[in-house]
Scaffold this motif. Structure first.
Motif, PDB file in Angstrom:
ATOM      1  N   ASP A 187       0.870  -1.165   0.000  1.00  0.00           N
ATOM      2  CA  ASP A 187       0.000   0.000   0.000  1.00  0.00           C
ATOM      3  C   ASP A 187       0.913   1.222   0.000  1.00  0.00           C
ATOM      4  O   ASP A 187       1.549   1.540   1.001  1.00  0.00           O
ATOM      5  CB  ASP A 187      -0.900   0.005   1.244  1.00  0.00           C
ATOM      6  N   TYR A 188       1.008   1.891  -1.155  1.00  0.00           N
ATOM      7  CA  TYR A 188       1.978   2.970  -1.244  1.00  0.00           C
ATOM      8  C   TYR A 188       1.510   4.236  -0.533  1.00  0.00           C
ATOM      9  O   TYR A 188       2.275   5.165  -0.346  1.00  0.00           O
ATOM     10  CB  TYR A 188       2.373   3.256  -2.690  1.00  0.00           C
ATOM     11  N   TYR A 189       0.251   4.287  -0.099  1.00  0.00           N
ATOM     12  CA  TYR A 189      -0.180   5.402   0.744  1.00  0.00           C
ATOM     13  C   TYR A 189       0.300   5.175   2.174  1.00  0.00           C
ATOM     14  O   TYR A 189       0.841   6.075   2.820  1.00  0.00           O
ATOM     15  CB  TYR A 189      -1.702   5.544   0.697  1.00  0.00           C
ATOM     16  N   GLU A 190       0.108   3.949   2.673  1.00  0.00           N
ATOM     17  CA  GLU A 190       0.563   3.626   4.023  1.00  0.00           C
ATOM     18  C   GLU A 190       2.065   3.348   4.065  1.00  0.00           C
ATOM     19  O   GLU A 190       2.682   3.413   5.129  1.00  0.00           O
ATOM     20  CB  GLU A 190      -0.191   2.399   4.547  1.00  0.00           C
ATOM     21  N   GLY A 191       2.643   2.999   2.918  1.00  0.00           N
ATOM     22  CA  GLY A 191       4.068   2.692   2.873  1.00  0.00           C
ATOM     23  C   GLY A 191       4.414   1.347   3.480  1.00  0.00           C
ATOM     24  O   GLY A 191       5.528   1.141   3.972  1.00  0.00           O
ATOM     25  N   THR A 192       3.439   0.419   3.460  1.00  0.00           N
ATOM     26  CA  THR A 192       3.658  -0.900   4.057  1.00  0.00           C
ATOM     27  C   THR A 192       3.413  -1.998   3.033  1.00  0.00           C
ATOM     28  O   THR A 192       2.753  -1.781   2.011  1.00  0.00           O
ATOM     29  CB  THR A 192       2.710  -1.114   5.253  1.00  0.00           C
ATOM     30  N   ALA A 193       3.936  -3.186   3.329  1.00  0.00           N
ATOM     31  CA  ALA A 193       3.761  -4.321   2.426  1.00  0.00           C
ATOM     32  C   ALA A 193       3.719  -5.620   3.213  1.00  0.00           C
ATOM     33  O   ALA A 193       4.206  -5.700   4.351  1.00  0.00           O
ATOM     34  CB  ALA A 193       4.902  -4.366   1.407  1.00  0.00           C
ATOM     35  N   VAL A 194       3.109  -6.647   2.583  1.00  0.00           N
ATOM     36  CA  VAL A 194       3.109  -7.993   3.151  1.00  0.00           C
ATOM     37  C   VAL A 194       3.618  -8.959   2.083  1.00  0.00           C
ATOM     38  O   VAL A 194       3.448  -8.728   0.882  1.00  0.00           O
ATOM     39  CB  VAL A 194       1.705  -8.433   3.623  1.00  0.00           C
ATOM     40  N   VAL A 195       4.236 -10.036   2.527  1.00  0.00           N
ATOM     41  CA  VAL A 195       4.669 -11.083   1.615  1.00  0.00           C
ATOM     42  C   VAL A 195       3.461 -11.942   1.252  1.00  0.00           C
ATOM     43  O   VAL A 195       2.741 -12.405   2.133  1.00  0.00           O
ATOM     44  CB  VAL A 195       5.755 -11.976   2.259  1.00  0.00           C
ATOM     45  N   THR A 196       3.231 -12.123  -0.042  1.00  0.00           N
ATOM     46  CA  THR A 196       2.104 -12.957  -0.462  1.00  0.00           C
ATOM     47  C   THR A 196       2.542 -14.323  -0.966  1.00  0.00           C
ATOM     48  O   THR A 196       1.775 -15.280  -0.933  1.00  0.00           O
ATOM     49  CB  THR A 196       1.295 -12.262  -1.569  1.00  0.00           C
ATOM     50  N   ASN A 197       3.802 -14.414  -1.437  1.00  0.00           N
ATOM     51  CA  ASN A 197       4.284 -15.708  -1.919  1.00  0.00           C
ATOM     52  C   ASN A 197       5.803 -15.695  -1.966  1.00  0.00           C
ATOM     53  O   ASN A 197       6.400 -14.717  -2.437  1.00  0.00           O
ATOM     54  CB  ASN A 197       3.715 -16.014  -3.312  1.00  0.00           C
ATOM     55  N   ALA A 198       6.407 -16.754  -1.475  1.00  0.00           N
ATOM     56  CA  ALA A 198       7.867 -16.864  -1.514  1.00  0.00           C
ATOM     57  C   ALA A 198       8.262 -18.322  -1.686  1.00  0.00           C
ATOM     58  O   ALA A 198       8.037 -19.143  -0.802  1.00  0.00           O
ATOM     59  CB  ALA A 198       8.485 -16.294  -0.238  1.00  0.00           C
ATOM     60  N   THR A 199       8.806 -18.640  -2.847  1.00  0.00           N
ATOM     61  CA  THR A 199       9.300 -19.990  -3.108  1.00  0.00           C
ATOM     62  C   THR A 199      10.802 -20.019  -2.866  1.00  0.00           C
ATOM     63  O   THR A 199      11.543 -19.234  -3.446  1.00  0.00           O
ATOM     64  CB  THR A 199       9.003 -20.403  -4.568  1.00  0.00           C
ATOM     65  N   VAL A 200      11.239 -20.924  -1.991  1.00  0.00           N
ATOM     66  CA  VAL A 200      12.667 -20.969  -1.644  1.00  0.00           C
ATOM     67  C   VAL A 200      13.218 -22.368  -1.880  1.00  0.00           C
ATOM     68  O   VAL A 200      12.506 -23.367  -1.805  1.00  0.00           O
ATOM     69  CB  VAL A 200      12.893 -20.577  -0.165  1.00  0.00           C
TER      70      VAL A 200
END
Length: 224
Positions: A187-200
């Motif tokens: 959310d570029y208004y709040e300046g925050t992010a969450v990880v939605t997918n990570a393949t390792v």
């Protein structure tokens, strides 16, 4: 060139399938022009989605517009002199897919008093010369996405081209992007992010405290 320039009574024009060259000033300063239609079988130009404009198909360049033109989201460049001397133009929206604006594109549109855009950062769009907005209305307002006013005010050309820059509270501020091989929703208004997918492929996963997208930094606050 200048085929219909300053034809003040011209209201509509249909361009046939065999036309392969249209000069930039062919329809310049046609104050009453509201309809531009390109034959669907024309292989060089189109007026997609009834946009009332001349678009060069192969390059997705918006070449010529009138007061009723809409810049389609499939367009990537606004050509030189695209709206030059279009005195009947009062408002226009620049989609976020546009990556460059040609010289004099809106120059001398002296009744243009509102330009809206979905672009999040002015660095995403190239202004080819410093005459893009010369001569627009002296009280012209630039409407930008919520939370991006400061970014546009930091760009001297955008700031100096408009009397005021305001934020549009109704623009969606959520973006999905990839950073370092992981998928995020920010959310570029709040300046925050969450990880939605990570393949390792290892037994160790390092999540950063901040991630970046299009020059905007997001603080990582969660994992979906």
């Amino acid at each position: 060139g200048r085929a219909f320039k300053e034809c003040s009574l011209l209201e509509s024009i249909t361009i046939g399938k065999n036309v392969t060259s249209i000069a930039y000033d062919a329809l310049m300063n046609c104050e009453a022009l509201t309809s531009i239609v390109i034959d669907s079988n024309n292989g060089t130009y189109d007026s997609r989605n009834n946009c009332n404009a001349v678009i060069k198909t192969i390059t997705n360049t918006f070449e010529i517009g009138c007061k009723n033109s809409k810049i389609q989201s499939s367009v990537t460049r606004l050509g030189t002199y695209a709206f030059y001397l279009c005195k009947a133009l009062t408002a226009v929206r620049i989609p976020k897919t546009l990556n460059s604006i040609g010289a004099y594109a809106f120059s001398e549109c002296n009744n243009l008093n509102q330009v809206s855009t979905d672009i999040m950062d002015p660095s995403e769009i190239q202004l080819e010369q410093n005459h893009c907005f010369d001569g627009i209305a002296s009280n012209a307002v630039l409407v930008v996405p919520k939370g991006r006013k400061a970014a546009f005010e930091a760009s001297s050309y955008w700031k100096n081209s408009f009397a005021q820059i305001i934020e549009d509270e109704n623009v969606n501020t959520i973006v999905n992007f990839e950073y370092d091989g992981k998928q995020y929703r920010g959310d570029y208004y709040e300046g925050t992010a969450v990880v939605t997918n990570a393949t390792v492929s290892t037994n160790y996963l390092d999540l950063p405290s901040t991630v970046s997208y299009n020059g905007i930094n997001f603080t990582l606050i969660g994992i979906e």
